[in-house]
Design a protein around this motif. Sequence first.
Motif, PDB file in Angstrom:
ATOM      1  N   ILE A  24       0.851  -1.188   0.000  1.00 27.37           N
ATOM      2  CA  ILE A  24       0.000   0.000   0.000  1.00 27.37           C
ATOM      3  C   ILE A  24       0.887   1.238   0.000  1.00 27.37           C
ATOM      4  O   ILE A  24       1.723   1.405   0.895  1.00 27.37           O
ATOM      5  N   LYS A  25       0.743   2.064  -1.013  1.00 29.42           N
ATOM      6  CA  LYS A  25       1.493   3.318  -1.108  1.00 29.42           C
ATOM      7  C   LYS A  25       3.004   3.096  -0.998  1.00 29.42           C
ATOM      8  O   LYS A  25       3.735   3.918  -0.457  1.00 29.42           O
ATOM      9  N   GLY A  45      -4.155   3.836   3.516  1.00 31.54           N
ATOM     10  CA  GLY A  45      -2.808   4.385   3.557  1.00 31.54           C
ATOM     11  C   GLY A  45      -2.351   4.776   4.950  1.00 31.54           C
ATOM     12  O   GLY A  45      -1.383   5.520   5.095  1.00 31.54           O
ATOM     13  N   SER A 100      -0.345   8.374   8.623  1.00 35.04           N
ATOM     14  CA  SER A 100      -0.424   8.416   7.161  1.00 35.04           C
ATOM     15  C   SER A 100       0.907   8.050   6.526  1.00 35.04           C
ATOM     16  O   SER A 100       1.985   8.320   7.088  1.00 35.04           O
ATOM     17  N   TYR A 101       0.833   7.428   5.357  1.00 34.21           N
ATOM     18  CA  TYR A 101       2.040   7.055   4.624  1.00 34.21           C
ATOM     19  C   TYR A 101       2.871   8.277   4.254  1.00 34.21           C
ATOM     20  O   TYR A 101       4.093   8.182   4.042  1.00 34.21           O
ATOM     21  N   LYS A 102       2.229   9.454   4.182  1.00 37.08           N
ATOM     22  CA  LYS A 102       2.950  10.677   3.828  1.00 37.08           C
ATOM     23  C   LYS A 102       3.946  11.085   4.901  1.00 37.08           C
ATOM     24  O   LYS A 102       4.879  11.848   4.621  1.00 37.08           O
TER      25      LYS A 102
END
Length: 332
Positions: A256-257, A281, A298-300
């Motif tokens: 994922i991501k 994510g 979050s993946y960010k």
Amino acid sequence: MLSASPATSAPKGSPRFDNRIRTKRKGWLAPSVENRIDAHLSRIEAVLRLLPVTKITVETASFDLQLLKNPDISGKEYQEGEQLGFWNIREYVLCRDGHVCQHCYGRSKDPVLNVQHLKSRRMGGDSPGNLITLCETCHKALHRGEITLKVKRGQSFRAEAFMRIMRWEVLNRLKASHPELEVNNTYGYRTKHARIANDIANSHCADAFCIAGNLGAERLSEFFFQKQTRRNNRPIHKLSILKGGLRKRNQAPYEIKGFRLFDKVACQGEEGFIFGRRSSGYFDVRKLNGTHISAGISYKKLRLLEKRQTYLIEIRKEEALPPLPEGRGLRA
């Protein structure tokens, strides 16, 4: 007259004891035991690839069963005084009794354990069959004459047999695969005695330090901790098919991501591993001891440090373990 055909003419495919794997291959071990042995050997091989190792010492058991059976055994391992023999007997009795009081079976909630003689030392000696584990509460009550022990003298060594299988197998396989190295075994009671005699705080690293035998070496404050991860590679994970030939998916996608389960990531200024993932994510990031860095981030806000491997590696600070809740000596 009726005649019978020989027993060898049994129908094809009938069950036979000769077909059992344990009768075909000497030294067969259960797959679960083999997996543990392979895991230990793979970690030793990894160290051998990195460091110029000249000697390997394996702690094969908590106590020396051979010395318990024959106190007069000779050899350099048994010429270090009576105190080592005392530690060996004590560790065996505690392990045999499961570190549980054999009178109240833990009902007193007393964490301090003593090794008590069933008959006096003069009459019965210090043999394991004359010793039993008692908590401090029951031990004092016994000497006050308030309780009577129902246990009789004499217990076998049967309970320790399975525990020793894997450890001896690791030692023997190391000797066979590395004949150029000195491969020895030691016992837990010797390790514990060396740690206490040299006033070393109790920890897993301290035990490893004492097993190595170089007690004059300078110790580091950090160590590498490794944890094996599951692979999810069994057929049951691959063959869950729904109607129409669709594979059943009751979990988030594999990736994922750009992140996968057990990837090592930088999260909120710390290094951690992905223990959970969501299709949206967001990830559950933890240390290998289970401490949460973030239960949903979050993946960010994550940065990939290392892709997942079979063995996850984490640098840890060495911390002393609390002392064991046990008495210090044999008492009568």
